[in-house]
Each structure stands twice: as structure tokens, then as C-alpha cells.
Scaffold this motif. Sequence first.
Motif, PDB file in Angstrom:
ATOM      1  N   GLY A 140       0.828  -1.196   0.000  1.00  0.00           N
ATOM      2  CA  GLY A 140       0.000   0.000   0.000  1.00  0.00           C
ATOM      3  C   GLY A 140       0.864   1.247   0.000  1.00  0.00           C
ATOM      4  N   VAL A 141       0.442   2.252  -0.720  1.00  0.00           N
ATOM      5  CA  VAL A 141       1.133   3.545  -0.751  1.00  0.00           C
ATOM      6  C   VAL A 141       0.152   4.603  -0.274  1.00  0.00           C
ATOM      7  CG1 VAL A 141       2.314   5.258  -2.175  1.00  0.00           C
ATOM      8  CG2 VAL A 141       2.629   2.816  -2.657  1.00  0.00           C
ATOM      9  N   HIS A 146       3.088  13.585  -6.149  1.00  0.00           N
ATOM     10  CA  HIS A 146       4.261  13.452  -7.014  1.00  0.00           C
ATOM     11  C   HIS A 146       5.133  12.264  -6.615  1.00  0.00           C
ATOM     12  CE1 HIS A 146       7.630  14.598  -9.475  1.00  0.00           C
ATOM     13  NE2 HIS A 146       8.387  14.933  -8.451  1.00  0.00           N
ATOM     14  N   ILE A 147       5.441  12.133  -5.329  1.00  0.00           N
ATOM     15  CA  ILE A 147       6.334  11.079  -4.855  1.00  0.00           C
ATOM     16  C   ILE A 147       5.598   9.759  -4.723  1.00  0.00           C
ATOM     17  CG2 ILE A 147       7.858  10.363  -2.984  1.00  0.00           C
ATOM     18  CD1 ILE A 147       8.276  13.353  -2.370  1.00  0.00           C
ATOM     19  N   GLY A 148       4.398   9.793  -4.155  1.00  0.00           N
ATOM     20  CA  GLY A 148       3.654   8.569  -3.945  1.00  0.00           C
ATOM     21  C   GLY A 148       3.291   7.867  -5.238  1.00  0.00           C
ATOM     22  N   ALA A 149       2.895   8.638  -6.245  1.00  0.00           N
ATOM     23  CA  ALA A 149       2.562   8.038  -7.537  1.00  0.00           C
ATOM     24  C   ALA A 149       3.788   7.376  -8.153  1.00  0.00           C
ATOM     25  CB  ALA A 149       1.992   9.095  -8.477  1.00  0.00           C
ATOM     26  N   ARG A 150       4.951   8.045  -8.038  1.00  0.00           N
ATOM     27  CA  ARG A 150       6.194   7.456  -8.556  1.00  0.00           C
ATOM     28  C   ARG A 150       6.499   6.152  -7.828  1.00  0.00           C
ATOM     29  NH1 ARG A 150      11.272   9.299 -10.650  1.00  0.00           N
ATOM     30  NH2 ARG A 150      10.046  10.906 -11.660  1.00  0.00           N
ATOM     31  N   SER A 151       6.323   6.131  -6.520  1.00  0.00           N
ATOM     32  CA  SER A 151       6.594   4.930  -5.736  1.00  0.00           C
ATOM     33  C   SER A 151       5.646   3.800  -6.108  1.00  0.00           C
ATOM     34  CB  SER A 151       6.462   5.249  -4.240  1.00  0.00           C
ATOM     35  OG  SER A 151       7.345   6.288  -3.850  1.00  0.00           O
ATOM     36  N   GLY A 164      -3.316   2.064  -3.423  1.00  0.00           N
ATOM     37  CA  GLY A 164      -2.979   3.429  -3.057  1.00  0.00           C
ATOM     38  C   GLY A 164      -4.110   4.069  -2.285  1.00  0.00           C
ATOM     39  N   TRP A 165      -3.733   5.014  -1.407  1.00  0.00           N
ATOM     40  CA  TRP A 165      -4.747   5.738  -0.640  1.00  0.00           C
ATOM     41  C   TRP A 165      -4.437   7.221  -0.645  1.00  0.00           C
ATOM     42  CZ3 TRP A 165      -4.608   8.997   3.591  1.00  0.00           C
ATOM     43  CH2 TRP A 165      -5.851   9.320   4.158  1.00  0.00           C
ATOM     44  N   SER A 166      -5.474   8.017  -0.783  1.00  0.00           N
ATOM     45  CA  SER A 166      -5.342   9.470  -0.725  1.00  0.00           C
ATOM     46  C   SER A 166      -6.651  10.032  -0.177  1.00  0.00           C
ATOM     47  CB  SER A 166      -5.045  10.043  -2.112  1.00  0.00           C
ATOM     48  OG  SER A 166      -6.028   9.634  -3.046  1.00  0.00           O
ATOM     49  N   ARG A 167      -6.626  11.301   0.173  1.00  0.00           N
ATOM     50  CA  ARG A 167      -7.844  11.906   0.719  1.00  0.00           C
ATOM     51  C   ARG A 167      -8.869  12.177  -0.377  1.00  0.00           C
ATOM     52  NH1 ARG A 167      -8.360  12.676   5.738  1.00  0.00           N
ATOM     53  NH2 ARG A 167      -6.561  12.573   7.123  1.00  0.00           N
ATOM     54  N   SER A 168      -8.392  12.501  -1.564  1.00  0.00           N
ATOM     55  CA  SER A 168      -9.288  12.743  -2.694  1.00  0.00           C
ATOM     56  C   SER A 168      -9.063  11.672  -3.753  1.00  0.00           C
ATOM     57  CB  SER A 168      -9.049  14.136  -3.279  1.00  0.00           C
ATOM     58  OG  SER A 168      -7.702  14.281  -3.679  1.00  0.00           O
ATOM     59  N   PRO A 169     -10.019  11.429  -4.637  1.00  0.00           N
ATOM     60  CA  PRO A 169      -9.884  10.354  -5.618  1.00  0.00           C
ATOM     61  C   PRO A 169      -8.685  10.544  -6.552  1.00  0.00           C
ATOM     62  CG  PRO A 169     -12.158  11.132  -5.484  1.00  0.00           C
ATOM     63  CD  PRO A 169     -11.334  12.106  -4.706  1.00  0.00           C
ATOM     64  N   ALA A 196       4.289   5.040   3.560  1.00  0.00           N
ATOM     65  CA  ALA A 196       3.632   6.312   3.843  1.00  0.00           C
ATOM     66  C   ALA A 196       4.482   7.477   3.363  1.00  0.00           C
ATOM     67  CB  ALA A 196       3.360   6.441   5.341  1.00  0.00           C
ATOM     68  N   ILE A 197       3.866   8.342   2.546  1.00  0.00           N
ATOM     69  CA  ILE A 197       4.528   9.550   2.060  1.00  0.00           C
ATOM     70  C   ILE A 197       3.518  10.699   2.111  1.00  0.00           C
ATOM     71  CG2 ILE A 197       4.081   8.963  -0.360  1.00  0.00           C
ATOM     72  CD1 ILE A 197       7.275  10.638   1.038  1.00  0.00           C
ATOM     73  N   LEU A 198       2.894  10.832   3.278  1.00  0.00           N
ATOM     74  CA  LEU A 198       1.857  11.841   3.477  1.00  0.00           C
ATOM     75  C   LEU A 198       2.455  13.144   4.000  1.00  0.00           C
ATOM     76  CD1 LEU A 198      -0.771   9.534   5.182  1.00  0.00           C
ATOM     77  CD2 LEU A 198      -1.060  10.650   2.956  1.00  0.00           C
ATOM     78  N   PRO A 199       1.841  14.280   3.663  1.00  0.00           N
ATOM     79  CA  PRO A 199       2.289  15.560   4.226  1.00  0.00           C
ATOM     80  C   PRO A 199       1.842  15.677   5.679  1.00  0.00           C
ATOM     81  CG  PRO A 199       0.301  15.893   2.965  1.00  0.00           C
ATOM     82  CD  PRO A 199       0.679  14.444   2.766  1.00  0.00           C
ATOM     83  N   SER A 200       2.395  16.654   6.382  1.00  0.00           N
ATOM     84  CA  SER A 200       1.949  16.921   7.745  1.00  0.00           C
ATOM     85  C   SER A 200       0.861  17.975   7.713  1.00  0.00           C
ATOM     86  CB  SER A 200       3.123  17.413   8.602  1.00  0.00           C
ATOM     87  OG  SER A 200       2.690  17.714   9.906  1.00  0.00           O
TER      88      SER A 200
END
Length: 311
Positions: A140-141, A146-151, A164-169, A196-200
Motif C-alpha cells: 500500500g502507498v 508526485h512522490i507517492g505516484a512514482r513509488s 494506493g490511498w489518498s484523501r481525494s480520488p 507512507a509519504i503523506l504531508p503533515s
Amino acid sequence: MALLIETGLSDWISDSDIARDILRHYPNTDVRTPDSLGDPADITMVAVVGLKNDHHKRLPNLQLVQKLGAGVETIVSNPNLPEHVRVARLKPDAPAQEIAEWFVAYVLRHQRHMGFHEAAQRRAEWLPKAPLYAPETVVGVLGLGHIGARSAKMLRAIGFQVMGWSRSPKQIDGVTCLHGEVALPELLGQCDHVCAILPSTPQTVSLFDAGMLAAMKPGSQLLNAGRGDLIDETALIAALDNGTPGHAVLDVTSTEPLPSENPLWAHPGVTITPHVSGWHLGDALSDVGENFQRLSAGDPLLHEVDRGRGY
């Protein structure tokens, strides 16, 4: 108008090296370092790793803070930064590639039982152990920017099942993308590795508390190269002792450098790297010079941050 380079770091790229790189792209730019500051009133833009509390006092005509990296949470949350001062970040390709490589390296280290074989070698024991099979492994990413999609794409290219998980689709070919708070525990329960490559942001601070850690798959591996405040470290130690997750690889921690007395150092279920997953800026320093030109001309900035949202 002048641009000040002030990283305050001695173990990374020097201020003078950054200044030379910018001048290579924009030779007529007035670039200064703390050693060649001149009149502080000339400075309209400062390029930093972290904002000092006295920047606004020392630089009375400051208009733009340029972060030499992606994470801007400590800058936008600084109460001493005047409202009129704008903030921009970098979206460099080089560290995005390196962070993706860091995720791949530690996922593969687990998959190929490298620690097990290294320990066997120290004992001079020949102990074959079947590696884990990538097509049967779910990675899971968290964070699909930018970074998460590359990973996610790099892990998928190796042959892993990637979620993959994000707050928006978001949509990424070959990646099962989920979004929203409700979907996160669902993803965690299916993943053998969570990158995990989430912002703070206010929504992500201590997101991985005892409850969220308990939602992970038993024996799974949690890898964090985003922000150290994502994980409640006390809850993480307790969770590791219970085997959910089974291991954590941390390139970022809540306090950096990590104090020597911190129990994370000695915990057998933790691997620590000292915030080195993304190191090189590559050609991104040209964006610093470009933003100075745009600021001077009154043009829209590259990668300007919404100070209200924090990214």
C-alpha cells in the motif's frame, strides 16, 4: 531585490553550492548567502530548509519563502511569518525517484529475507529460506502525489499488487486506488507493506495511533518517508510488541535528530535511517531561480503553497 540562500545545514548541500547552481541557470540573479548578505533590506526572497523565527525581523522586505524541498508544515504554521509573505515548495524529480527507491529497497529487503541471511552468515550457517513471492504480496502507498505516484508505479513494475490511498480520488494504471478516511483501515488490513509519504497536516498528525496501527495486517511492515508526526511513536512501540505491525522502517521521526535515549533505536522491530530517503535536488534548483524571476516580475509562482491548507 535579492535572493538569500540560508539552509543552516552543514551536512547537506552548502549555501554557496546552491547559489552557484542557481547562477548557472540565471547568471544575472542577485544571489546572496549569510557570508555575503549585504543590506538585509535588499532581500525579497529567502530559500530555506526551515524557517527561523527571526527571519521576518532580519529581512524587513521579505515577500517569499522558498522551501528547498516539499514539506512546508513548519513554515506555514510559524506564527511569526507575516500574512503577506508567500510560500513555495519544490517538486523535484530526483528525490522523488530516490524516495521510491528507498521504499523498494526496504520492501525487497523484507521479501528476500536479507536480515535472516546476514545473521546466518555471521553464524556460518547455510540456511535456505524461500523468498516471498511478489505477485502474492500487497503493497500500500499512502499519499498519491508526485512522490507517492512514482513509488506506486515503481512497485507495480516489479510485480507487486499495489494499492494506493489518498484523501481525494486518484487514478493510477495498475494500482487499486482508495480514498477517504473510511477506506484507510480497509486498505491497511490487506497490505503486507504500507509505504507512507503523506504531508503533515492537522488531519495526518498522529494518524497512526493505536487504533490505526491495530487495523494493519499482523506481521506487516510500516515504512514512513513522509513526516515523523504521522505516527504516535509510543503507540507504535506497543503495537510492534504485539506484532501488528511486525516491523517499522522509519526515515523520519517526531524529533530529529532522534535522541540517543529514544527507545526506537534499540527496538528489534524498528529500522531507522536518518532522513536520507530523498537527498539530491537534481535540476530543481533552477525552480528557485525561476521563482525569483517570477516574483520580481509579478508573475505566478511555481508550486506556491496555500498557507491555509498547508500544502
